[in-house]
Motif scaffolding. Structure first.
Motif, short mmCIF file in Angstrom:
data_model
loop_
_atom_site.label_atom_id
_atom_site.label_comp_id
_atom_site.label_asym_id
_atom_site.label_seq_id
_atom_site.Cartn_x
_atom_site.Cartn_y
_atom_site.Cartn_z
N UNK A 1 0.86 -1.19 0.00
CA UNK A 1 0.00 0.00 0.00
C UNK A 1 0.89 1.24 0.00
N UNK A 2 1.47 1.50 -1.13
CA UNK A 2 2.43 2.59 -1.27
C UNK A 2 1.77 3.96 -1.07
N UNK A 3 2.45 4.83 -0.30
CA UNK A 3 1.97 6.20 -0.05
C UNK A 3 0.57 6.21 0.55
N UNK A 4 0.26 5.22 1.39
CA UNK A 4 -1.11 5.00 1.86
C UNK A 4 -1.64 6.16 2.70
N UNK B 1 9.98 1.58 6.45
CA UNK B 1 9.79 0.17 6.10
C UNK B 1 9.33 0.00 4.66
N UNK B 2 9.96 0.77 3.75
CA UNK B 2 9.82 0.57 2.30
C UNK B 2 8.44 0.91 1.76
N UNK B 3 7.75 1.90 2.36
CA UNK B 3 6.34 2.09 2.02
C UNK B 3 6.03 3.26 1.08
N UNK B 4 7.06 3.96 0.57
CA UNK B 4 6.77 5.13 -0.25
C UNK B 4 7.28 4.97 -1.68
N UNK C 1 6.67 10.23 -2.92
CA UNK C 1 6.16 10.21 -1.56
C UNK C 1 7.28 10.28 -0.54
N UNK C 2 8.38 9.57 -0.80
CA UNK C 2 9.52 9.59 0.11
C UNK C 2 10.12 10.99 0.21
N UNK C 3 10.20 11.68 -0.90
CA UNK C 3 10.77 13.03 -0.86
C UNK C 3 9.86 13.98 -0.09
N UNK C 4 8.57 13.81 -0.28
CA UNK C 4 7.61 14.64 0.47
C UNK C 4 7.76 14.42 1.98
N UNK D 1 14.88 6.05 7.27
CA UNK D 1 15.28 4.68 6.98
C UNK D 1 14.38 4.02 5.93
N UNK D 2 15.01 3.39 4.96
CA UNK D 2 14.35 2.61 3.91
C UNK D 2 13.05 3.23 3.42
#
Length: 368
Positions: free
Chosen positions: A168-171, A198-201, A205-208, A222-223
């Motif tokens: 569920x990426x960027x949930x 935990x690898x979810x973006x 989304x990760x940059x945001x 982390x991750x």
């Protein structure tokens, strides 16, 4: 000079009644002809049974070999089983064996492992409380979970883990940021915080989220994206100012180097996933050569934890506290001196080998 291997045993230990196989601990016990016993631990994924199966396959072939030749033994086995991965089950199996053989080596020379690795820069180590399962908590519940760990453990830092569904990426990015803000408000501006996605973006989304963490003064992220997408992990690391960490799911030195070459500047290999003490010492040399921080991932409370402390004690550039994951005392029944925090610090065991006093009868009684 040497100490000859008599037997190698691989088994699960069940700590509570009706414990499912996936919650059990994967133990490797090596016994020598002169009566020395070394203990190792494999990665707990699915109870480590996949790694234990590999250990059982090679166990008989180790009888008669010198336990002090641990690097040669493990390299030969890695290349014997290399077509199985080598990432995952194979390196988990070899990590358990390597730790057990280092335990024997220390007992043979009557020295703690850190002495055999070149000596300790410090024998007391600060730690961070790794607070998991926050994807399923509300903001208030997350704050309460952190507050409880602060009171009970007195850590030098806290890491918030999401532990959510990786499909569920960027949930719930707004909710994740809200939790990060609430925890910062709880601990104040000067307390060290980290955030484990935990690898979810996605990359975007990760940059945001990473930008929000920068504003909140978090010290590492982390991750943020899937660990197997090395290019994406490197892109996020290079586009953010906050330190991005990864590689807890890297199982070989080469995989760690790939992560570094992608742009990650803090790597977190796990002692029971990638080659044990020998593997992490090799990673330490790689990180030193590349100017990269080595902050090992570590979630297990006894054997792996003791091995990790010995390794951390030898690092000149030990830039971050040791990881102390969600605490559990369920394994303490089998150890007279399990590693536990005292006054916000872990003491590196000073006895020979790992320095753990093991109640072998308890392990045998709980053997699955």
């Amino acid at each position: 000079m040497g100490t000859i291997i008599k037997s190698v045993q691989a088994f699960q230990v069940t700590w509570v009644e009706n414990e499912p196989p996936g919650r059990r601990t994967a133990i490797v016990r090596v016994t020598t002809q002169d009566g020395l016993v070394g203990y190792g631990e494999a990665s707990p994924m699915l109870g480590g049974e996949h790694s234990l199966g590999i250990v059982r396959d090679f166990a008989g072939s180790l009888a008669g070999l010198d336990a002090l030749d641990q690097a040669v033994i493990c390299d030969r086995l890695l290349h014997k089983y290399v077509k199985l991965g080598p990432e995952g089950a194979v390196t988990g199996a070899l990590a358990a064996l390597d730790i057990a053989l280092w335990d024997i080596k220390g007992k043979y020379f009557d020295l703690p492992i850190y002495k055999l690795l070149g000596g300790a820069w410090r024998t007391e180590l600060p730690f961070y409380s790794s607070v998991g399962r926050n994807a399923g908590r509300t903001v208030d519940e997350t704050v309460r979970a952190v507050e409880e760990r602060l009171k009970s453990e007195r850590p030098a830092a806290v890491k918030i883990r999401l532990d959510g569904d990786r499909t569920r990426q960027d949930h719930d990015i707004p909710g994740d940021i809200a939790k990060a803000k609430a925890v910062r408000k709880l601990v104040g501006d000067d307390f060290s915080l980290a955030f484990d996605a935990n690898n979810q973006y996605s990359v975007g989304g990760a940059i945001r989220v990473g930008r929000a963490l920068e504003e909140l003064g978090y010290i590492w992220f982390e991750e943020p994206v899937q660990h197997y997408n090395v290019r994406a992990m490197g892109e996020v690391a290079q586009r953010l100012d906050i330190t991005v960490s990864a590689a807890e799911q890297s199982y070989t030195m080469q995989a760690v180097v790939d992560m570094i070459n992608a742009g990650v500047r803090m790597v977190q290999p796990d002692i029971i996933k990638m080659g044990g003490i020998t593997g992490l010492m090799q990673c330490a040399a790689i990180c030193f050569a590349h100017g990269v921080e080595l902050v090992p991932h570590q979630t297990q409370p006894t054997i792996a934890h003791a091995a990790n402390l010995h390794l951390l004690a030898t690092l000149m550039h030990n830039t971050k506290p040791a990881e102390f994951s969600d605490p559990s005392t369920r394994m303490h029944v089998a150890f007279a001196n399990p590693p536990i925090p005292e006054n916000g610090m872990f003491k590196v065991p000073s006895g020979p080998g790992l320095g753990l006093v093991v109640h072998d009868g308890e392990l045998q009684r709980r053997r699955s």
